[in-house]
Design a protein around this motif. Sequence first.
Motif, PDB file in Angstrom:
ATOM      1  N   GLY A  90      38.069  36.763  32.949  1.00 47.16           N
ATOM      2  CA  GLY A  90      38.298  36.329  31.575  1.00 47.16           C
ATOM      3  C   GLY A  90      38.855  34.912  31.529  1.00 47.16           C
ATOM      4  N   GLY A  91      38.523  34.177  30.481  1.00 47.69           N
ATOM      5  CA  GLY A  91      39.061  32.829  30.296  1.00 47.69           C
ATOM      6  C   GLY A  91      38.582  31.892  31.384  1.00 47.69           C
ATOM      7  N   ASP A  92      39.509  31.184  31.988  1.00 45.71           N
ATOM      8  CA  ASP A  92      39.226  30.299  33.112  1.00 45.71           C
ATOM      9  C   ASP A  92      39.899  30.894  34.356  1.00 45.71           C
ATOM     10  OD1 ASP A  92      38.362  27.364  33.933  1.00 45.71           O
ATOM     11  OD2 ASP A  92      40.278  27.797  34.893  1.00 45.71           O
ATOM     12  N   ALA A 121      47.306  38.858  23.892  1.00 48.97           N
ATOM     13  CA  ALA A 121      47.831  37.966  22.860  1.00 48.97           C
ATOM     14  C   ALA A 121      48.500  36.766  23.513  1.00 48.97           C
ATOM     15  CB  ALA A 121      48.835  38.703  21.986  1.00 48.97           C
ATOM     16  N   ILE A 163      43.336  29.447  35.559  1.00 53.84           N
ATOM     17  CA  ILE A 163      44.530  29.480  34.708  1.00 53.84           C
ATOM     18  C   ILE A 163      45.009  30.919  34.625  1.00 53.84           C
ATOM     19  CG2 ILE A 163      45.487  28.953  32.434  1.00 53.84           C
ATOM     20  CD1 ILE A 163      43.930  26.493  32.451  1.00 53.84           C
ATOM     21  N   PHE A 164      46.063  31.208  35.351  1.00 49.27           N
ATOM     22  CA  PHE A 164      46.638  32.550  35.439  1.00 49.27           C
ATOM     23  C   PHE A 164      45.562  33.590  35.736  1.00 49.27           C
ATOM     24  CE2 PHE A 164      49.424  30.272  32.267  1.00 49.27           C
ATOM     25  CZ  PHE A 164      50.327  29.853  33.230  1.00 49.27           C
ATOM     26  N   PRO A 224      37.335  33.509  26.514  1.00 47.29           N
ATOM     27  CA  PRO A 224      38.404  34.374  26.018  1.00 47.29           C
ATOM     28  C   PRO A 224      37.959  35.634  25.280  1.00 47.29           C
ATOM     29  CG  PRO A 224      38.164  32.474  24.593  1.00 47.29           C
ATOM     30  CD  PRO A 224      37.177  32.296  25.708  1.00 47.29           C
ATOM     31  N   TYR A 233      51.129  32.790  28.095  1.00 44.84           N
ATOM     32  CA  TYR A 233      50.201  33.871  28.424  1.00 44.84           C
ATOM     33  C   TYR A 233      51.054  35.074  28.847  1.00 44.84           C
ATOM     34  CZ  TYR A 233      46.274  30.511  28.897  1.00 44.84           C
ATOM     35  OH  TYR A 233      45.293  29.573  28.687  1.00 44.84           O
ATOM     36  N   MET A 234      50.541  36.277  28.592  1.00 41.68           N
ATOM     37  CA  MET A 234      51.224  37.497  29.045  1.00 41.68           C
ATOM     38  C   MET A 234      52.692  37.512  28.611  1.00 41.68           C
ATOM     39  SD  MET A 234      49.567  37.484  32.884  1.00 41.68           S
ATOM     40  CE  MET A 234      49.712  35.710  33.118  1.00 41.68           C
ATOM     41  N   THR A 254      39.646  28.655  28.584  1.00 41.69           N
ATOM     42  CA  THR A 254      40.861  29.450  28.737  1.00 41.69           C
ATOM     43  C   THR A 254      41.360  29.918  27.365  1.00 41.69           C
ATOM     44  OG1 THR A 254      42.996  29.507  29.844  1.00 41.69           O
ATOM     45  CG2 THR A 254      42.463  27.472  28.681  1.00 41.69           C
ATOM     46  N   ALA A 255      42.099  31.035  27.370  1.00 43.50           N
ATOM     47  CA  ALA A 255      42.561  31.614  26.102  1.00 43.50           C
ATOM     48  C   ALA A 255      43.318  30.588  25.252  1.00 43.50           C
ATOM     49  CB  ALA A 255      43.449  32.834  26.373  1.00 43.50           C
ATOM     50  N   GLY A 280      42.208  36.762  20.361  1.00 51.04           N
ATOM     51  CA  GLY A 280      41.646  35.482  19.958  1.00 51.04           C
ATOM     52  C   GLY A 280      40.147  35.388  20.225  1.00 51.04           C
TER      53      GLY A 280
HETATM   54  N1  SAH Z   1      42.428  33.459  33.075  1.00 54.36           N
HETATM   55  C1  SAH Z   1      42.702  33.845  31.702  1.00 54.36           C
HETATM   56  C2  SAH Z   1      44.122  34.359  31.517  1.00 54.36           C
HETATM   57  C3  SAH Z   1      44.378  35.671  32.231  1.00 54.36           C
HETATM   58  S1  SAH Z   1      46.016  36.231  31.988  1.00 54.36           S
HETATM   59  C4  SAH Z   1      42.429  32.649  30.778  1.00 54.36           C
HETATM   60  O1  SAH Z   1      42.196  31.541  31.279  1.00 54.36           O
HETATM   61  O2  SAH Z   1      42.429  32.836  29.550  1.00 54.36           O
HETATM   62  C5  SAH Z   1      45.800  37.348  30.640  1.00 54.36           C
HETATM   63  C6  SAH Z   1      46.471  36.797  29.397  1.00 54.36           C
HETATM   64  O3  SAH Z   1      45.635  35.824  28.780  1.00 54.36           O
HETATM   65  C7  SAH Z   1      46.734  37.809  28.306  1.00 54.36           C
HETATM   66  O4  SAH Z   1      47.935  38.527  28.547  1.00 54.36           O
HETATM   67  C8  SAH Z   1      46.862  36.928  27.091  1.00 54.36           C
HETATM   68  O5  SAH Z   1      48.124  36.294  27.043  1.00 54.36           O
HETATM   69  C9  SAH Z   1      45.827  35.853  27.392  1.00 54.36           C
HETATM   70  N2  SAH Z   1      44.536  36.156  26.744  1.00 54.36           N
HETATM   71  C10 SAH Z   1      43.359  36.408  27.344  1.00 54.36           C
HETATM   72  N3  SAH Z   1      42.376  36.597  26.430  1.00 54.36           N
HETATM   73  C11 SAH Z   1      42.954  36.447  25.218  1.00 54.36           C
HETATM   74  C12 SAH Z   1      42.480  36.496  23.880  1.00 54.36           C
HETATM   75  N4  SAH Z   1      41.196  36.761  23.599  1.00 54.36           N
HETATM   76  N5  SAH Z   1      43.367  36.275  22.882  1.00 54.36           N
HETATM   77  C13 SAH Z   1      44.649  36.010  23.132  1.00 54.36           C
HETATM   78  N6  SAH Z   1      45.162  35.949  24.386  1.00 54.36           N
HETATM   79  C14 SAH Z   1      44.333  36.156  25.414  1.00 54.36           C
END
Ligand code: SAH
Length: 250
Positions: free
Chosen positions: A96-98, A233, A101-102, A20, A177-178, A126-127, A207
């Motif tokens: 980013g994240g996983d 966020a 997941i989205f 994240p 998310y989003m 994931t976030a 985060g």
């Molecule tokens: N695949 C990613 C999500 C991608 S969608 C995952 O698994 O985290 C993008 C959304 O993820 C952003 O709009 C926000 O809601 C969330 N996000 C990603 N990074 C973040 C962070 N550092 N802090 C808070 N929300 C985050």
Amino acid sequence: MTALTSSSQQGFVSLVGAGPGDPDLLTVKGYRVIQAADVVVYDRLVSQQILALASEQAEMIYVGKKLDYHCVPQDQINQILVEKAREGKNVVRLKGGDSFIFGRGGEELETLAEQGISFEVVPGITAAAGATAYAGIPLTHRDHAQSVQFITGHVQKDGREIEWSSLAQPNNTLVFYMGLKQSGHITEQLIANGLDANTPCAIIENGTRSEQRVFQGALSDLANLAQQAISPALIVVGSVTQLHHKLKWF
Ligand code: SAH
């Protein structure tokens, strides 16, 4: 099979979740495959420190997306992955994240599978897991929540509506998310479907990054909180968010 042992001339794609924000949250496996990559195809939310792990010879291709605006259309991203793999390259697709997941990771892999290209998936934090951990908000807790749901705030745009009644349940944690732009709609629907307007909520902005901020309030106040926050966020709804006061450490 890993990217390192793949012997095919055909190339190979590793779909890697970068986590994240805090670069130290990359997995050891992700670290290894990025270092071995010939090509790195990456998104906007991937940190510079993680990109810097790639070798100097690696080709770096940015295909980042901003909200409502795709730098490179999805089918073109899919095409880049296919072409680079066909050139025999070790390709890392870094998100980013996983990725599952989205992250549209499934769509990209479907194309690779259809084209007969080998791949692997390296999961990321994931976030919802990373940002809440750094905010001191446990997603489940025996006194607060026995279930947790991850929801995209983009549903309306996709023309699909959420089953709100299944979300508006007590002892449940919701992570959107989003969701910033949809916060008014989220509040309205959750309250209309029976969730108490006083249900505690939090917004976690940036985060796991040094600039992380956490906003807290009641569900009825969520849209106001969302106006103060910037992307990326997460919106977290549920009584676990109250634990932030006691458990914040970052
Ligand atoms: N695949 C990613 C999500 C991608 S969608 C995952 O698994 O985290 C993008 C959304 O993820 C952003 O709009 C926000 O809601 C969330 N996000 C990603 N990074 C973040 C962070 N550092 N802090 C808070 N929300 C985050």
